[in-house]
Design an enzyme around this catalytic site. Structure first.
Site, PDB file in Angstrom:
ATOM      1  N   HIS A   1       3.793  -9.841  39.708  1.00  0.00           N
ATOM      2  CA  HIS A   1       4.886 -10.692  40.207  1.00  0.00           C
ATOM      3  C   HIS A   1       4.642 -12.181  39.940  1.00  0.00           C
ATOM      4  O   HIS A   1       5.550 -12.998  40.136  1.00  0.00           O
ATOM      5  CB  HIS A   1       5.085 -10.506  41.715  1.00  0.00           C
ATOM      6  CG  HIS A   1       5.602  -9.149  42.101  1.00  0.00           C
ATOM      7  ND1 HIS A   1       6.738  -8.603  41.541  1.00  0.00           N
ATOM      8  CD2 HIS A   1       5.129  -8.222  42.982  1.00  0.00           C
ATOM      9  CE1 HIS A   1       6.947  -7.390  42.062  1.00  0.00           C
ATOM     10  NE2 HIS A   1       5.973  -7.140  42.934  1.00  0.00           N
TER      11      HIS A   1
ATOM     12  N   ASP B   1       4.516   0.392  38.224  1.00  0.00           N
ATOM     13  CA  ASP B   1       4.559  -0.014  39.635  1.00  0.00           C
ATOM     14  C   ASP B   1       6.013   0.131  40.109  1.00  0.00           C
ATOM     15  O   ASP B   1       6.948  -0.057  39.327  1.00  0.00           O
ATOM     16  CB  ASP B   1       4.107  -1.470  39.758  1.00  0.00           C
ATOM     17  CG  ASP B   1       3.977  -1.929  41.205  1.00  0.00           C
ATOM     18  OD1 ASP B   1       2.846  -1.929  41.718  1.00  0.00           O
ATOM     19  OD2 ASP B   1       5.010  -2.287  41.816  1.00  0.00           O
TER      20      ASP B   1
ATOM     21  N   HIS C   1       7.774  -1.699  41.883  1.00  0.00           N
ATOM     22  CA  HIS C   1       8.518  -2.960  41.848  1.00  0.00           C
ATOM     23  C   HIS C   1       8.628  -3.471  40.409  1.00  0.00           C
ATOM     24  O   HIS C   1       7.751  -3.212  39.589  1.00  0.00           O
ATOM     25  CB  HIS C   1       7.796  -4.023  42.701  1.00  0.00           C
ATOM     26  CG  HIS C   1       7.600  -3.621  44.130  1.00  0.00           C
ATOM     27  ND1 HIS C   1       6.430  -3.038  44.580  1.00  0.00           N
ATOM     28  CD2 HIS C   1       8.438  -3.709  45.184  1.00  0.00           C
ATOM     29  CE1 HIS C   1       6.554  -2.790  45.887  1.00  0.00           C
ATOM     30  NE2 HIS C   1       7.771  -3.176  46.270  1.00  0.00           N
TER      31      HIS C   1
ATOM     32  N   ASP D   1       2.678   2.511  44.075  1.00  0.00           N
ATOM     33  CA  ASP D   1       3.590   2.439  45.218  1.00  0.00           C
ATOM     34  C   ASP D   1       4.885   3.230  44.992  1.00  0.00           C
ATOM     35  O   ASP D   1       5.749   3.253  45.861  1.00  0.00           O
ATOM     36  CB  ASP D   1       3.881   0.984  45.614  1.00  0.00           C
ATOM     37  CG  ASP D   1       4.004   0.053  44.420  1.00  0.00           C
ATOM     38  OD1 ASP D   1       4.086   0.545  43.275  1.00  0.00           O
ATOM     39  OD2 ASP D   1       4.023  -1.172  44.637  1.00  0.00           O
TER      40      ASP D   1
HETATM   41 ZN   LIG Z   1       4.545  -2.813  43.661  1.00  0.00          ZN
END
Ligand SMILES: [Zn+2]
Length: 324
Positions: free
Chosen positions: A125, A162, A164, A249
Site C-alpha cells: 500500500h 493479497d 487488498h 488475507d
Molecule cells: Zn491485505
C-alpha cells in the site's frame, strides 16, 4: 533438500504495533508452524541487510523515508488511522525492503531460484509519497526497481494475490512499461483503488491488470480468473523475473476480508506462478509476505505455499476439489 530459501530476521519483530492486527505474532506463528511441520529442516534462511538508501529512494520520495525515520526516532506515532510507527519500525521496514532485494540477488544468481521473504511490515500500500494501510516502505516495488536498475533486466512482473489492492505498487509503476502489475483483490474493500479501468498510463499503458472480485470468491473463482486473465497477460509480457505480493488475507478465516480461499487454493496459485516463472524466468521467483491476519490460517497457508514451491514443476497433480 528444500529448493526454496527463506529470508528472515528477528528485526522484523521490532515493528511493535501492540494489538494491531498486523503484529509480530504473525511471523512468530508462521515460524513456529513451519518448524513443527519440519519445513525448516535443511532450509537456507538468509539474513538480510537494511535496504540501501538509493534503492529505497528509487521508489519513494525522500520525504517519506525521512518521515518514517523521524517518527521512529521520536518514539513512535500514528501516520494515519491504520499505520503505526514504533521506535523499531524504521529499521524493520528498511530490513524488509532489504530482504526483498536480497531475494532478487539470490534468484538472479540461481542460488537458489525460489525465495520467500517472511518480512513485516508489509509494503504494497505504500505509494511513492505516502505510507498507509499498515505499510511503510514498498519492499516489492523496491525489489522490482532494483532488478531493473542493478541487474539490468528489462521486464519484471508482479502478481499480487493479497486480498487488498496494492495501490502503492500500482502507483509506483503506473507509467512504467517495464513492470507488469497484476492484482486479484476483493471489491469493494480498502483502499478503494484497483478498478478494471485502471490499466496504466503512457509507456505503462496495459502494464497494470486489475481484477476486482466480489466478496465470497473461493479457490475455484480465483484459479479460474488466474488462468483466464493473469496467466495469459504474464505470458504475453514475458517477464525475466516474477515477484509475488503474497498476502494471505483472502483466506476464508481471515477477519479483515470476506474471501474464501483455503490453504490448497494458495498452493494452487503458487503452482501457477511457479509454472509461469519456469516458462519465462528460468524458474526465478520471489514471494514477499504482505497481509494475512488470522495467525493460524496464515501459518498453514505459508506452509502450503512452501510445500508447493519445494515440489518440482510438472511432478504433481492439481488437488483442488470443487466441493468444500
Ligand atoms: Zn491485505
Amino acid at each position: 533438500m528444500a529448493g526454496t530459501a527463506l529470508v528472515y530476521t528477528p528485526i522484523y519483530l521490532g515493528h511493535d504495533t501492540g494489538s494491531h492486527p498486523e503484529n509480530a505474532q504473525r511471523l512468530i506463528a508462521i515460524l513456529a508452524h513451519l518448524d513443527r511441520e519440519g519445513l525448516l529442516e535443511g532450509r537456507r534462511i538468509f539474513e538480510p541487510e537494511a535496504v540501501p538508501f538509493e534503492a529505497l529512494a528509487a521508489v519513494h520520495d525522500p520525504a517519506l523515508i525521512e518521515q518514517v525515520l523521524e517518527a521512529a526516532e521520536a518514539g513512535g506515532r500514528w501516520l494515519d488511522a491504520d499505520t503505526y510507527v514504533s521506535p523499531g519500525s524504521y529499521e524493520a521496514a528498511a530490513y524488509a525492503a532489504g530482504g526483498a532485494l536480497l531475494a532478487v540477488d539470490a534468484v538472479l544468481h540461481d542460488d537458489p531460484r525460489r525465495v520467500f521473504v517472511l518480512s513485516r511490515p508489509p509494503g504494497h500500500h505504500a505509494t511513492r509519497e505516502r505510507a498507509m494501510g499498515f505499510c511503510l516502505f514498498n519492499g516489492i516495488a523496491a525489489a522490482a526497481q532494483y532488478a531493473l536498475d542493478r541487474h539490468g533486466l528489462e521486464r519484471v512482473a508482479i502478481v499480487d494475490w493479497d486480498v487488498h489492492h496494492g495501490n502503492g505498487t500500482q502507483d509506483i509503476f503506473y507509467t512504467s512499461g517495464r513492470v507488469l502489475y497484476a492484482s486479484l483483490h476483493q471489491w469493494p474493500l480498502y483502499p478503494g483503488t484497483g478498478r478494471r479501468e485502471e490499466t496504466g498510463q503512457g509507456p505503462g499503458r496495459g502494464a497494470t491488470l486489475n481484477i476486482p472480485l466480489p466478496p465470497g470468491a473461493d479457490d475455484r473463482a480465483y484459479l479460474e480468473v488466474f488462468d483466464r486473465e493473469v496467466a495469459p497477460r504474464v505470458r504475453e509480457f514475458a517477464p525475466q523475473l516474477l515477484l509475488v505480493s503474497a498476502g494471505y488475507d483472502a483466506h476464508r478465516d481471515d477477519p479483515l476480508a470476506m474471501m474464501r480461499l483455503t490453504e490448497e487454493g494458495f498452493a494452487e496459485l503458487t503452482r501457477r506462478v511457479k509454472q509461469l516463472a519456469a516458462e519465462h524466468c528460468q524458474g526465478r521467483l520471489v514471494l514477499v509476505l504482505e497481509g494475512g491476519y488470522h495467525p493460524d490460517a496464515l501459518a498453514r497457508s505459508v506452509a502450503a505455499t512452501l510445500r508447493a514451491l519445494d515440489t518440482e514443476v510438472g511432478s504433481e497433480q492439481s488437488e483442488v476439489r470443487n466441493e468444500k
